[in-house]
Scaffold this motif. Structure first.
Motif, mmCIF file in Angstrom:
data_model
loop_
_atom_site.group_PDB
_atom_site.id
_atom_site.type_symbol
_atom_site.label_atom_id
_atom_site.label_comp_id
_atom_site.label_asym_id
_atom_site.label_seq_id
_atom_site.Cartn_x
_atom_site.Cartn_y
_atom_site.Cartn_z
ATOM 1 N N ILE A 196 23.189 41.314 62.539
ATOM 2 C CA ILE A 196 23.007 41.136 63.989
ATOM 3 C C ILE A 196 21.601 41.554 64.425
ATOM 4 C CG2 ILE A 196 23.824 41.818 66.267
ATOM 5 C CD1 ILE A 196 25.666 39.905 64.762
ATOM 6 N N PRO A 197 21.103 42.741 63.995
ATOM 7 C CA PRO A 197 19.714 43.080 64.355
ATOM 8 C C PRO A 197 18.690 42.091 63.784
ATOM 9 C CG PRO A 197 20.876 45.036 63.631
ATOM 10 C CD PRO A 197 21.774 43.872 63.334
ATOM 11 N N LEU A 198 18.950 41.590 62.577
ATOM 12 C CA LEU A 198 18.021 40.627 61.972
ATOM 13 C C LEU A 198 17.895 39.380 62.835
ATOM 14 C CD1 LEU A 198 16.323 39.692 59.444
ATOM 15 C CD2 LEU A 198 18.446 38.641 58.628
ATOM 16 N N MET A 199 19.014 38.892 63.361
ATOM 17 C CA MET A 199 19.014 37.633 64.090
ATOM 18 C C MET A 199 18.653 37.793 65.564
ATOM 19 S SD MET A 199 19.614 35.580 61.676
ATOM 20 C CE MET A 199 19.728 34.077 62.640
ATOM 21 N N PHE A 200 19.025 38.904 66.176
ATOM 22 C CA PHE A 200 18.918 39.007 67.630
ATOM 23 C C PHE A 200 18.050 40.169 68.124
ATOM 24 C CE2 PHE A 200 23.027 37.004 66.683
ATOM 25 C CZ PHE A 200 22.833 35.778 67.306
ATOM 26 N N LYS A 201 17.516 40.990 67.217
ATOM 27 C CA LYS A 201 16.617 42.075 67.616
ATOM 28 C C LYS A 201 15.340 41.991 66.782
ATOM 29 C CE LYS A 201 18.336 46.069 68.708
ATOM 30 N NZ LYS A 201 19.018 47.402 68.652
ATOM 31 N N VAL A 238 6.985 44.571 54.253
ATOM 32 C CA VAL A 238 8.341 44.818 54.752
ATOM 33 C C VAL A 238 8.638 43.911 55.945
ATOM 34 C CG1 VAL A 238 9.790 46.509 55.950
ATOM 35 C CG2 VAL A 238 8.521 47.175 53.901
ATOM 36 N N PHE A 239 7.703 43.841 56.871
ATOM 37 C CA PHE A 239 7.870 42.967 58.039
ATOM 38 C C PHE A 239 8.056 41.514 57.583
ATOM 39 C CE2 PHE A 239 6.242 40.056 61.198
ATOM 40 C CZ PHE A 239 6.810 40.511 62.377
ATOM 41 N N SER A 240 7.254 41.071 56.622
ATOM 42 C CA SER A 240 7.313 39.679 56.150
ATOM 43 C C SER A 240 8.638 39.385 55.463
ATOM 44 C CB SER A 240 6.144 39.405 55.194
ATOM 45 O OG SER A 240 4.910 39.648 55.822
ATOM 46 N N LEU A 241 9.145 40.332 54.674
ATOM 47 C CA LEU A 241 10.419 40.126 53.983
ATOM 48 C C LEU A 241 11.558 39.930 54.974
ATOM 49 C CD1 LEU A 241 10.041 42.744 51.114
ATOM 50 C CD2 LEU A 241 10.288 40.279 50.811
ATOM 51 N N TYR A 242 11.591 40.750 56.007
ATOM 52 C CA TYR A 242 12.638 40.596 57.019
ATOM 53 C C TYR A 242 12.450 39.312 57.827
ATOM 54 C CZ TYR A 242 14.781 45.204 56.393
ATOM 55 O OH TYR A 242 15.471 46.290 55.888
ATOM 56 N N TYR A 243 11.206 38.954 58.126
ATOM 57 C CA TYR A 243 10.965 37.746 58.910
ATOM 58 C C TYR A 243 11.358 36.498 58.123
ATOM 59 C CZ TYR A 243 8.520 34.063 61.457
ATOM 60 O OH TYR A 243 8.226 32.913 62.136
ATOM 61 N N PHE A 244 11.008 36.443 56.848
ATOM 62 C CA PHE A 244 11.387 35.285 56.037
ATOM 63 C C PHE A 244 12.900 35.249 55.825
ATOM 64 C CE2 PHE A 244 7.022 34.639 55.554
ATOM 65 C CZ PHE A 244 6.781 33.456 54.876
ATOM 66 N N SER A 245 13.534 36.414 55.776
ATOM 67 C CA SER A 245 15.001 36.442 55.702
ATOM 68 C C SER A 245 15.603 35.803 56.951
ATOM 69 C CB SER A 245 15.492 37.888 55.565
ATOM 70 O OG SER A 245 15.020 38.482 54.376
ATOM 71 N N PHE A 246 14.999 36.089 58.103
ATOM 72 C CA PHE A 246 15.454 35.450 59.342
ATOM 73 C C PHE A 246 15.259 33.936 59.276
ATOM 74 C CE2 PHE A 246 13.826 33.520 63.248
ATOM 75 C CZ PHE A 246 14.983 33.526 64.021
ATOM 76 N N LEU A 247 14.102 33.488 58.777
ATOM 77 C CA LEU A 247 13.831 32.051 58.696
ATOM 78 C C LEU A 247 14.870 31.345 57.829
ATOM 79 C CD1 LEU A 247 9.936 31.949 58.253
ATOM 80 C CD2 LEU A 247 11.257 31.484 60.320
ATOM 81 N N PHE A 248 15.144 31.901 56.661
ATOM 82 C CA PHE A 248 16.127 31.289 55.772
ATOM 83 C C PHE A 248 17.505 31.241 56.436
ATOM 84 C CE2 PHE A 248 13.423 32.628 51.947
ATOM 85 C CZ PHE A 248 12.930 31.349 51.778
ATOM 86 N N THR A 249 17.876 32.340 57.078
ATOM 87 C CA THR A 249 19.189 32.393 57.714
ATOM 88 C C THR A 249 19.301 31.387 58.854
ATOM 89 O OG1 THR A 249 19.320 34.761 57.192
ATOM 90 C CG2 THR A 249 20.864 33.908 58.820
ATOM 91 N N PHE A 253 8.653 32.160 68.500
ATOM 92 C CA PHE A 253 8.922 33.175 69.531
ATOM 93 C C PHE A 253 9.574 34.412 68.915
ATOM 94 C CE2 PHE A 253 8.637 29.239 71.993
ATOM 95 C CZ PHE A 253 7.752 29.632 72.975
ATOM 96 N N TYR A 254 10.390 34.207 67.892
ATOM 97 C CA TYR A 254 10.955 35.348 67.171
ATOM 98 C C TYR A 254 9.830 36.158 66.525
ATOM 99 C CZ TYR A 254 13.826 37.981 63.846
ATOM 100 O OH TYR A 254 14.423 38.996 63.122
ATOM 101 N N PHE A 255 8.894 35.476 65.871
ATOM 102 C CA PHE A 255 7.752 36.142 65.247
ATOM 103 C C PHE A 255 6.938 36.907 66.284
ATOM 104 C CE2 PHE A 255 3.286 35.317 63.459
ATOM 105 C CZ PHE A 255 3.251 36.551 62.815
ATOM 106 N N TYR A 256 6.733 36.287 67.428
ATOM 107 C CA TYR A 256 5.969 36.907 68.509
ATOM 108 C C TYR A 256 6.639 38.198 68.995
ATOM 109 C CZ TYR A 256 4.115 37.427 73.285
ATOM 110 O OH TYR A 256 3.564 37.927 74.444
ATOM 111 N N LEU A 257 7.940 38.150 69.262
ATOM 112 C CA LEU A 257 8.663 39.318 69.740
ATOM 113 C C LEU A 257 8.776 40.393 68.653
ATOM 114 C CD1 LEU A 257 11.545 37.540 71.702
ATOM 115 C CD2 LEU A 257 9.511 38.656 72.657
#
Length: 358
Positions: A58-63, A271-282, A310-314
């Protein structure tokens, strides 16, 4: 009286008898490998991983930016490790994506085979334009033949003019060779009579003493020409994407380091990139699955793609703590460089390697 020492079977350290768990490594002292123990360990390890993933989903997708910020702050066991998160999500994504790729490559190969048959039939039938040109030529020839004495022409002159005109029309109506820069008819003839590959390579224009790269290129070009292997190349291309992204992700982190060089070490940006790419794949995996079930309109896919910026920006705003305008400027430049420079270059290299080694 001192207690007797026992040696741990796992870490080989000694401890006093009476402990239920090794004080050094935590393994159970009475860990007989029964079917129940094996089943319990498997399930407990799975749900330990799964629970941390669900807790961070949930935090990965919406926070945006929440998980990398918490990880940098020291909360490294509450949520799934960024490397584990990336590998887990990427595995699921490419597993789902493989079904789409297999269907696409199969359809493409089938279309190419059908197109090859149609083109073979078309080559043996004069097209409409050629029939019309022949009729027009006959209309032109008729008055010339009727008045050849008055015009001072001989029959041979008219026939020569007719031949020249037909050759010119044939040259103008022939389709340009868009695929290969060699005589395809000659190569087809050599393939049909079972000529050696060396003879075919010579007809294709390979030099006499090619180096390894040139030799490999012509081998792949002949293989592609024989098999019409666009689908195979595309399959190899997609199969190589996970490896390519594994190398492209650190480049993304490097761009972040260049623009946020005072905001921590390179590992923080990774670390930031790993979580961001995880969001992209999801995100793209979910939109693909929803599309299979509901046949979503194409504009929703484009909207999801736009929302990733916009996710990347936030996420960058929360993680790095810069102002809104400065964050917009930096994320826009990073996105532009990555999409317009890094990604096209990587795709060209990947496409070339897919052709060379499919």
């Amino acid at each position: 009286m001192p207690k007797e020492l026992v040696t741990c079977k796992n870490c080989d350290n000694d401890y006093q008898q009476g402990f239920s768990f090794c004080p050094h490594c935590g393994q159970q002292t009475q860990d007989d490998l029964t079917l129940g123990v094996l089943f319990y360990n498997t399930i407990s390890n799975y749900f330990s991983f799964d629970a941390r993933f669900l807790k961070g989903f949930i935090p990965l997708m919406f926070k945006p930016g929440f998980l990398p910020k918490k990880f940098i702050e020291g909360k490294r066991l509450v949520y799934l490790h960024p490397g584990q998160m990336y590998l887990f999500v990427a595995f699921i994504f490419f597993f789902v994506f493989s079904f789409y790729v297999n269907n696409q490559t199969r359809d493409l190969d089938e279309q190419l085979k059908n197109a090859s048959v149609v083109n073979t039939v078309k080559d043996s039938i004069p097209n409409k334009q050629q029939v019309i040109d022949s009729i027009n030529l006959d209309k032109i020839k008729a008055p010339l033949l009727k008045n050849k004495e008055a015009l001072g022409l001989k029959y041979e002159d008219i026939e020569a003019l007719d031949s020249i005109t037909k050759m010119e029309l044939k040259s103008n109506n022939s389709a340009p060779n868009l695929a290969f820069n060699f005589n395809e008819r000659k190569v087809d003839s050599l393939i049909a009579i079972g000529a050696s590959d060396d003879a075919i390579y010579k007809a294709m224009g390979r030099p006499e003493n090619p180096n390894f790269f040139t030799k490999k290129f012509f081998e792949q070009m002949l293989k592609f020409y024989r098999e019409k292997g666009v689908g195979s190349i595309m399959q190899t291309f997609y199969d190589s994407l996970p490896i390519a992204l594994f190398f492209m992700l650190p480049i993304f982190a490097l761009l972040l380091k260049l623009f946020y060089y005072k905001r921590g070490r390179y590992a923080h940006h990774l670390v930031f990139s790993l979580y961001y790419f995880s969001f992209l794949f999801t995100a793209f995996m979910l939109i693909y699955l929803f599309n299979l079930l509901l046949d979503l309109p194409s504009w929703i896919g484009w909207l999801v793609a736009l929302s990733t910026y916009f996710y990347f920006y936030l996420a960058a705003k929360r993680f790095y703590g810069n102002g809104w305008f400065l964050t917009w400027f930096k994320t826009s430049v990073v996105t532009f460089l990555y999409l317009m420079v890094v990604t096209p270059f990587a795709l060209v290299i990947l496409g070339f390697l897919s052709f060379m080694f499919y």
